[in-house]
Motif scaffolding. Structure first.
Motif, PDB file in Angstrom:
ATOM      1  N   ASP A  90      53.917 -24.623  17.502  1.00 22.76           N
ATOM      2  CA  ASP A  90      53.230 -23.350  17.650  1.00 22.76           C
ATOM      3  C   ASP A  90      53.694 -22.336  16.606  1.00 22.76           C
ATOM      4  OD1 ASP A  90      51.976 -24.385  19.853  1.00 22.76           O
ATOM      5  OD2 ASP A  90      53.371 -23.512  21.287  1.00 22.76           O
ATOM      6  N   ASN A 112      53.120 -33.620  26.669  1.00 21.89           N
ATOM      7  CA  ASN A 112      53.034 -32.779  25.477  1.00 21.89           C
ATOM      8  C   ASN A 112      53.168 -33.586  24.184  1.00 21.89           C
ATOM      9  OD1 ASN A 112      52.830 -29.852  26.342  1.00 21.89           O
ATOM     10  ND2 ASN A 112      54.548 -30.523  27.598  1.00 21.89           N
ATOM     11  N   ASP A 151      53.733 -31.670  21.012  1.00 13.21           N
ATOM     12  CA  ASP A 151      53.070 -30.364  20.904  1.00 13.21           C
ATOM     13  C   ASP A 151      53.933 -29.293  21.558  1.00 13.21           C
ATOM     14  OD1 ASP A 151      50.914 -31.463  19.604  1.00 13.21           O
ATOM     15  OD2 ASP A 151      49.736 -31.741  21.427  1.00 13.21           O
ATOM     16  N   HIS A 152      53.919 -28.102  20.997  1.00 11.78           N
ATOM     17  CA  HIS A 152      54.737 -26.978  21.474  1.00 11.78           C
ATOM     18  C   HIS A 152      56.244 -27.282  21.374  1.00 11.78           C
ATOM     19  CE1 HIS A 152      50.939 -25.580  23.134  1.00 11.78           C
ATOM     20  NE2 HIS A 152      50.841 -26.705  23.824  1.00 11.78           N
ATOM     21  N   GLN A 212      48.030 -29.863  27.421  1.00 13.18           N
ATOM     22  CA  GLN A 212      48.433 -31.249  27.208  1.00 13.18           C
ATOM     23  C   GLN A 212      48.954 -31.877  28.501  1.00 13.18           C
ATOM     24  OE1 GLN A 212      49.119 -28.753  25.212  1.00 13.18           O
ATOM     25  NE2 GLN A 212      48.466 -29.326  23.162  1.00 13.18           N
ATOM     26  N   TRP A 234      44.828 -24.263  21.324  1.00 10.99           N
ATOM     27  CA  TRP A 234      46.200 -24.797  21.271  1.00 10.99           C
ATOM     28  C   TRP A 234      47.215 -23.840  21.880  1.00 10.99           C
ATOM     29  CZ3 TRP A 234      46.710 -29.762  20.397  1.00 10.99           C
ATOM     30  CH2 TRP A 234      45.723 -30.419  19.667  1.00 10.99           C
TER      31      TRP A 234
END
Length: 278
Positions: free
Chosen positions: A2, A92, A95-96, A107, A209
């Motif tokens: 992110d 996830n 992601d993140h 997610q 996102w």
């Protein structure tokens, strides 16, 4: 990862990442086994390799489901069998800057929901509207012609599955996990941390996102969503209260007796949804 990284998120994100560095690094024992993973310094190729392994596991599940369906067909049971395929959460997968679940990222909360009705002749139909796990129970009960207990959250989606009506499609779905509450529509998501001084608000149309937290920019909108969330929560607790569990089919006692327009009798108990995509 992110924009702004973990520092731009509520502290639960960083705590979650730190907990995943060591499988014994939780606040209390026992450990959760050997699932520890450290994403720090990992390259894009490292993440792609990890995801390939994950997708390989999904492929294995798909193959095993295929064996079950083939067996039902071989025994001429496939057209007499209701099939529902779903799961409890996503992952996830980097992601993140996170692994696993436990937070309200899309997610983690968007999961498969596949239904095949007995003798269905509709063919393949994709419904991209919101759906909820808690709607499964009422749907199955209606299909079996069994009265739906009033205390149940959720609404039957049988007409939706049969293509007769989309009236049961929820405009808002909800998730609860420990002290984290989430409300999600097609266009926005609000995440509440009980007893904490922070929250999250995302524009899911322009920021799918979830990189830009709008909680400080849209305080009035956040307050409105929060009020609706708490109202849903109170109604859900009320309809599922212990005082009605022992009554026939879980139907709530009418109170007050002289209130003929009591909405919580008339609406049939159709409150509450966990977020799932169909």
């Amino acid at each position: 990862f992110d924009k702004g990284g973990l520092d731009a998120k509520p502290p639960q994100y960083k705590r979650h990442m730190e907990s995943c560095l060591n499988s014994t690094a939780w606040d209390r024992q026992p450990s959760h086994g050997s699932w520890a993973i450290d994403l720090r310094g990992k390259s894009e190729e490292d993440l792609k390799r990890m995801r390939r392994h994950y997708y390989a596991e999904i492929t294995q599940i798909d193959e095993q489901i295929g064996f079950i369906l083939d067996t039902l067909a071989d025994r001429e049971m496939i057209d007499d069998t209701l099939i529902i395929f779903t799961c409890d959460h996503g992952d996830n997968l980097g992601d993140h800057e996170l692994m696993y679940k436990w937070l309200m990222t899309d997610q983690a909360i968007r999961i498969p929901m596949i239904v095949r009705l007995p003798g269905a002749e509709r063919g393949d139909t994709i419904d991209s509207e919101l759906f909820s796990h808690i709607d499964i129970g009422p749907t199955l009960l209606e299909m079996l012609d069994i009265e739906i207990p009033h205390r149940l959250d959720g609404t039957s989606n049988l007409d939706r599955f049969l293509g007769r009506s989309n009236s049961s499609v929820p405009k808002t779905v909800y998730c609860e996990d420990n002290y984290i509450l989430m409300t999600r529509t097609n266009t926005q998501k609000y995440i509440h941390y009980a007893g904490q001084p922070y929250a999250e608000l995302y524009d899911m149309e322009n920021d799918p996102w979830e990189e830009t937290n709008l909680i400080d920019e849209r305080p009035d909108e956040a307050q409105h969503i929060r009020s609706e969330l708490f109202d849903w929560l109170l109604v859900s607790r009320y309809e599922g209260s212990l005082s009605q569990i022992g009554t026939p089919n879980g139907k709530r006692r009418i109170w007050p007796q002289n209130h003929p327009d009591d909405p919580y009798v008339l609406h049939g108990g159709s409150h509450g949804n966990n977020v799932v995509k169909l």
